[in-house]
Enzyme design. Sequence first.
Site, PDB file in Angstrom:
ATOM      1  N   TRP A 156      53.173  33.075  33.647  1.00 57.27           N
ATOM      2  CA  TRP A 156      51.716  33.271  33.667  1.00 57.27           C
ATOM      3  C   TRP A 156      51.193  33.795  32.326  1.00 57.27           C
ATOM      4  O   TRP A 156      50.314  34.648  32.289  1.00 57.27           O
ATOM      5  CB  TRP A 156      51.298  34.263  34.773  1.00 57.27           C
ATOM      6  CG  TRP A 156      51.961  34.084  36.075  1.00 57.27           C
ATOM      7  CD1 TRP A 156      52.834  34.941  36.680  1.00 57.27           C
ATOM      8  CD2 TRP A 156      51.825  32.974  36.976  1.00 57.27           C
ATOM      9  NE1 TRP A 156      53.253  34.442  37.887  1.00 57.27           N
ATOM     10  CE2 TRP A 156      52.653  33.228  38.098  1.00 57.27           C
ATOM     11  CE3 TRP A 156      51.084  31.794  36.934  1.00 57.27           C
ATOM     12  CZ2 TRP A 156      52.755  32.351  39.152  1.00 57.27           C
ATOM     13  CZ3 TRP A 156      51.199  30.912  37.990  1.00 57.27           C
ATOM     14  CH2 TRP A 156      52.017  31.201  39.077  1.00 57.27           C
ATOM     15  N   THR A 158      48.982  33.706  29.311  1.00 62.63           N
ATOM     16  CA  THR A 158      47.760  33.116  28.758  1.00 62.63           C
ATOM     17  C   THR A 158      47.946  32.839  27.266  1.00 62.63           C
ATOM     18  O   THR A 158      48.371  33.722  26.518  1.00 62.63           O
ATOM     19  CB  THR A 158      46.576  34.067  28.968  1.00 62.63           C
ATOM     20  OG1 THR A 158      46.374  34.272  30.359  1.00 62.63           O
ATOM     21  CG2 THR A 158      45.309  33.511  28.347  1.00 62.63           C
ATOM     22  N   GLY A 244      42.475  46.160  29.184  1.00 66.81           N
ATOM     23  CA  GLY A 244      42.368  44.825  29.739  1.00 66.81           C
ATOM     24  C   GLY A 244      41.557  44.792  31.017  1.00 66.81           C
ATOM     25  O   GLY A 244      40.856  43.807  31.299  1.00 66.81           O
ATOM     26  N   ILE A 339      23.935  29.014  48.765  1.00 70.73           N
ATOM     27  CA  ILE A 339      22.532  28.762  48.424  1.00 70.73           C
ATOM     28  C   ILE A 339      22.334  27.316  47.980  1.00 70.73           C
ATOM     29  O   ILE A 339      21.333  26.671  48.318  1.00 70.73           O
ATOM     30  CB  ILE A 339      22.072  29.744  47.330  1.00 70.73           C
ATOM     31  CG1 ILE A 339      21.938  31.161  47.923  1.00 70.73           C
ATOM     32  CG2 ILE A 339      20.754  29.299  46.695  1.00 70.73           C
ATOM     33  CD1 ILE A 339      21.748  32.250  46.899  1.00 70.73           C
ATOM     34  N   GLU A 365      45.632  41.089  35.491  1.00 69.69           N
ATOM     35  CA  GLU A 365      45.460  42.468  34.994  1.00 69.69           C
ATOM     36  C   GLU A 365      45.584  43.488  36.123  1.00 69.69           C
ATOM     37  O   GLU A 365      44.992  44.573  36.063  1.00 69.69           O
ATOM     38  CB  GLU A 365      44.122  42.636  34.277  1.00 69.69           C
ATOM     39  CG  GLU A 365      43.945  41.747  33.064  1.00 69.69           C
ATOM     40  CD  GLU A 365      44.849  42.094  31.906  1.00 69.69           C
ATOM     41  OE1 GLU A 365      45.440  43.185  31.915  1.00 69.69           O
ATOM     42  OE2 GLU A 365      44.978  41.260  30.994  1.00 69.69           O
ATOM     43  N   THR A 367      46.276  43.339  40.582  1.00 70.96           N
ATOM     44  CA  THR A 367      45.533  42.906  41.757  1.00 70.96           C
ATOM     45  C   THR A 367      44.587  44.002  42.260  1.00 70.96           C
ATOM     46  O   THR A 367      44.695  45.172  41.870  1.00 70.96           O
ATOM     47  CB  THR A 367      46.503  42.551  42.894  1.00 70.96           C
ATOM     48  OG1 THR A 367      47.215  43.741  43.274  1.00 70.96           O
ATOM     49  CG2 THR A 367      47.499  41.479  42.468  1.00 70.96           C
ATOM     50  N   GLU A 369      44.693  45.336  45.041  1.00 70.17           N
ATOM     51  CA  GLU A 369      45.517  46.332  45.740  1.00 70.17           C
ATOM     52  C   GLU A 369      46.110  47.325  44.744  1.00 70.17           C
ATOM     53  O   GLU A 369      46.161  48.539  45.010  1.00 70.17           O
ATOM     54  CB  GLU A 369      46.622  45.616  46.525  1.00 70.17           C
ATOM     55  CG  GLU A 369      46.115  44.795  47.712  1.00 70.17           C
ATOM     56  CD  GLU A 369      45.384  43.521  47.315  1.00 70.17           C
ATOM     57  OE1 GLU A 369      44.520  43.068  48.098  1.00 70.17           O
ATOM     58  OE2 GLU A 369      45.658  42.977  46.211  1.00 70.17           O
TER      59      GLU A 369
END
Length: 389
Positions: A156, A158, A244, A339, A365, A367, A369
Site C-alpha cells: 500500500w 503511495t 499525516g 441528493i 494513516e 483507521t 478504530e
Amino acid sequence: MDFELDDTQRAIQDTARAFAREEVAPAAAENDRLRRFPADLIRGLGELGLLAVNVPAAYGGSEAGAVAYALAIMEIAAADCATAVTMAVTNMVGELIARFGTEAQKQRHLPRLAAAEVLAGAFALSEPQAGSDAGAMRTRAVRRGDGWVIDGAKQWITSGDVAGVLVVWARTGPAEAGGGGGVTAFLVEQGTPGLLVGRHEDKLGIRASSTVALSFDGCEVPDSARLGEVGQGLRVAFAALDGGRVGIASQATGTIRAALDASVRYARDRQAFGVPIAEHQAVAFMLADMAVEHDTARLLALRAAALKEAGRPFTREASMAKLWASEAAQRAVGRAVQIHGGVGYTEDFPVARYFRDARVQTIYEGTSEIQRLVIARELLKDGGAPARG
C-alpha cells in the site's frame, strides 16, 4: 481566539485554490478514469511551493507552517483527492527529512522534493501483515561493512513507483515488549539495486494516485542513508503519522466541501413537484448538516495544525480531527449521491468519484478504530483533561 489567517496563510490558500480550480479540477475525472498519475500537476505544485509547505526555505521549502499546509491540502482535495494524497505524502517525507535528517540528507533530498525534480516522496511503513500494528513488521536491515542490507516487503505504498526518495522502515534489532523497539528508518532512492516495484493496486477510489507493493531483495544502502538513530525508527514514524493525520483530516474536509458545493448547485437547478429540490425540507436539511460537519472538520483540522505549528503536543487533536473529518466525509458523500438521485450513481457527475475517493479516508494513516484508541489513551494519560487549544 483569532480565526483570521495571516498574510502567508492566505497567500498559500489562494495559490492552492487557483491551481485547484484552473488545473486540477478540469483533469480530475479523466485522470481517475484512465488511472493516470498526474505528473504534470505534481510538477505544477512544485513550481508553486506546495510540495514543501512546512520545510525551511534554506532547503527550497515555503516555510509557511502547518496551518498553511492544511489549508493547501483542503483546496487541492476539493478538486481531486488523488492529487492531494500525492502532495500530502511528499510534504510528509520532506518534513521528516527536515526534522530528522543530517545536513547532507537535507541538502541532497529536500530541494529536489520541493521542486518536484524527483516527482514525489514515498512513506514505506505498512507491510502485508503489519498495517496498524507497525511493531509487527518483518522487513529487516542487517549491517554489512559500512552499510545495511534490506530484505522484505512493503504494501500500500503511495507513489512507491514514482517517488525519487522513499522513507523505508526495517527491523534492525529485537523488538522490545509491545513491539516498539528495534526498528530503524532509511532513505532509499528510486533505482537502488534490490528495490523492486510490485503490482499496482486496482483501487476503488483515488485511482490517479499510484499505490504499489514494494520488495527489497538484498537492497544495499550506506549508513549515511539512515534517517535518525538506530532503533528509533518508530519514533520517526509516529512523528510523521501525527502530522499525516492532520493532512488526511484536511483532505476529508476538502472532500466534504466538494460534495456540499456540488449538492448546492444541483439542488438549486433540479426541479421536482414544480420547485427546485433545495426548497424541499428533506434536501435542505441534508445540505445544512453537510455545512455544519464541514465547518466542524475544518476547525478541528486547523486546531491540530495550529498546535503543531506552535510546537505543542497535538497527537490527540490530530486523531480527533482525522476521526471526525473522515467519518463526516462518508456522510457527506452519501448525502451528495442521495441528493443527486439516479444521476449521482453515474460517472456523469463528480459526486460518484467523491463517494469512491472518500472511503479510504477512514482507513489510511490509521483507521477510525485506531484513532479512537489513540484519543482514549491520550485522555487517560492526561487524566481526562479537556482538549488543548
